[in-house]
Design a protein around this motif. Structure first.
Motif, PDB file in Angstrom:
ATOM      1  N   PRO A  35       0.823  -1.324   0.101  1.00 31.37           N
ATOM      2  CA  PRO A  35       0.014   0.031  -0.003  1.00 31.37           C
ATOM      3  C   PRO A  35       0.870   1.471  -0.094  1.00 31.37           C
ATOM      4  N   PRO A  36       0.211   2.313  -0.346  1.00 38.82           N
ATOM      5  CA  PRO A  36       1.054   3.580  -0.541  1.00 38.82           C
ATOM      6  C   PRO A  36       1.113   4.221   0.849  1.00 38.82           C
ATOM      7  N   PRO A  37       2.069   5.147   1.249  1.00 38.58           N
ATOM      8  CA  PRO A  37       2.398   5.604   2.287  1.00 38.58           C
ATOM      9  C   PRO A  37       1.095   6.430   2.618  1.00 38.58           C
ATOM     10  N   ASP A  38       0.740   6.608   3.900  1.00 40.78           N
ATOM     11  CA  ASP A  38      -0.448   7.449   4.556  1.00 40.78           C
ATOM     12  C   ASP A  38      -0.816   8.760   3.838  1.00 40.78           C
ATOM     13  N   TYR A  92       0.620  13.555  -2.549  1.00 42.60           N
ATOM     14  CA  TYR A  92      -0.836  13.896  -2.634  1.00 42.60           C
ATOM     15  C   TYR A  92      -0.892  15.150  -3.272  1.00 42.60           C
ATOM     16  N   GLY A  93      -0.182  15.860  -3.340  1.00 40.40           N
ATOM     17  CA  GLY A  93      -0.134  17.445  -3.913  1.00 40.40           C
ATOM     18  C   GLY A  93       0.926  17.748  -5.064  1.00 40.40           C
ATOM     19  N   GLU A  94       0.367  18.949  -5.737  1.00 36.67           N
ATOM     20  CA  GLU A  94       1.311  19.399  -6.886  1.00 36.67           C
ATOM     21  C   GLU A  94       2.069  20.384  -6.385  1.00 36.67           C
ATOM     22  N   PHE A  95       3.284  20.553  -7.010  1.00 39.46           N
ATOM     23  CA  PHE A  95       4.369  21.699  -6.586  1.00 39.46           C
ATOM     24  C   PHE A  95       5.256  21.735  -7.658  1.00 39.46           C
ATOM     25  N   GLY A  96       6.016  22.747  -7.547  1.00 36.43           N
ATOM     26  CA  GLY A  96       7.053  23.216  -8.728  1.00 36.43           C
ATOM     27  C   GLY A  96       8.289  22.496  -8.156  1.00 36.43           C
TER      28      GLY A  96
END
Ligand code: SLL
Length: 257
Positions: A35-38, A92-96
């Motif tokens: 499973p993926p990390p929390d 979980y999130g997008e970033f530069g």
């Protein structure tokens, strides 16, 4: 003592095209922890790659540093040649992602900075989004260009050598009495230039969209804005910055189609 950098080849510019981008998948997905990390919903890979059928980028690119969001442990990841110049992670999130390109020693060139904003969600038309979701694969990449102005003689030699195409060749005819014969894989004759036309128009993400045709469109746009500017050095500098920004925007817009 390192050898003194060799003389520069006057009046010569050598340009190289390459891709910067990312792929992303909804987790779980092959190749990522299961499973993926929390809390991690996406697996992604950010990369600096050669164009399909382009010359080996490791002739001039020796090291790439990817700087991830500070929420990652060891946010700074450095990949040395021969690469591949890529970093895979879950999150979980997008970033530069801050990207620093380091060149061959003999080039005498300083590192160059690029940024790639991760795209983790499906984008484009309904059809495109449906395909991305069906395949569980998002590709967001853009054409990048680097220009070496008056390269050192040594670097010029590297940049123009035949060996940079070797990675595209496959050995054929190793049977008895047959000399190994190198042929190029793929439909497109390898070239340091962009193919004349996109092999599959509009198909960003497979390298097919990057072509001379596309480049001309970009250049035409850039020339329009450049024509409006005066030729003083100060203004030329500003124009260069503007071109870079427009190129990135155009690249982003293509990637987001
Ligand atoms: C956002 N501004 O909220 C962004 C932040 C954070 C990225 C993105 C996980 C890191 C980790 C991760 O995806 N960080 O837990 O190792 O959209």
């Amino acid at each position: 003592m390192p050898a003194a950098p060799s003389k520069r080849v006057k009046g010569t510019q050598i340009r190289r095209h390459f891709l910067i981008g990312n792929t992303a998948h909804v987790l779980p997905s092959p190749g990522f922890p299961d499973p993926p990390p929390d809390g991690h919903t996406k697996g992604w890979t950010v990369y600096v790659r050669p164009l399909p059928n382009g010359p080996d980028i490791t002739t001039w690119l020796k090291k790439v540093q990817f700087k991830l969001h500070h929420t990652y442990t060891d946010a700074s990841r450095t990949i040395e040649a021969p690469g591949p110049f890529e970093v895979s992670e879950t999150g979980y999130g997008e970033f530069g992602v801050e990207i620093r390109l380091y060149f061959a020693q003999e080039s005498g060139e300083k590192a160059v900075y690029r940024e790639h904003y991760l795209v983790l969600a499906a984008y484009g038309s309904d059809d495109q989004r449906a395909r991305q979701e069906r395949e569980n694969k998002i590709v967001a990449e853009r054409l990048e260009t680097i220009e070496f102005n008056e390269p050192t003689q040594e670097f010029f030699k590297t940049l123009t050598s035949e060996e940079q195409f070797n990675w595209l060749k496959v050995k054929k005819g190793r049977g008895k009495g047959k000399k190994p014969d190198f042929i190029f894989e793929g439909a497109v004759e390898p070239t340091a230039q962009l193919p004349e036309k996109a092999s599959e128009p509009g198909q960003a993400g497979a390298g097919g969209a990057w072509s001379v045709q596309y480049e001309r469109q970009v250049l035409a746009q850039l020339q329009q804005s450049a024509a409006a500017l005066d030729h003083s050095i100060e203004q030329e500098k500003r124009a260069m910055e503007e071109r870079r920004r427009r190129l990135e925007e155009v690249g982003g817009a293509i990637g987001a189609k």
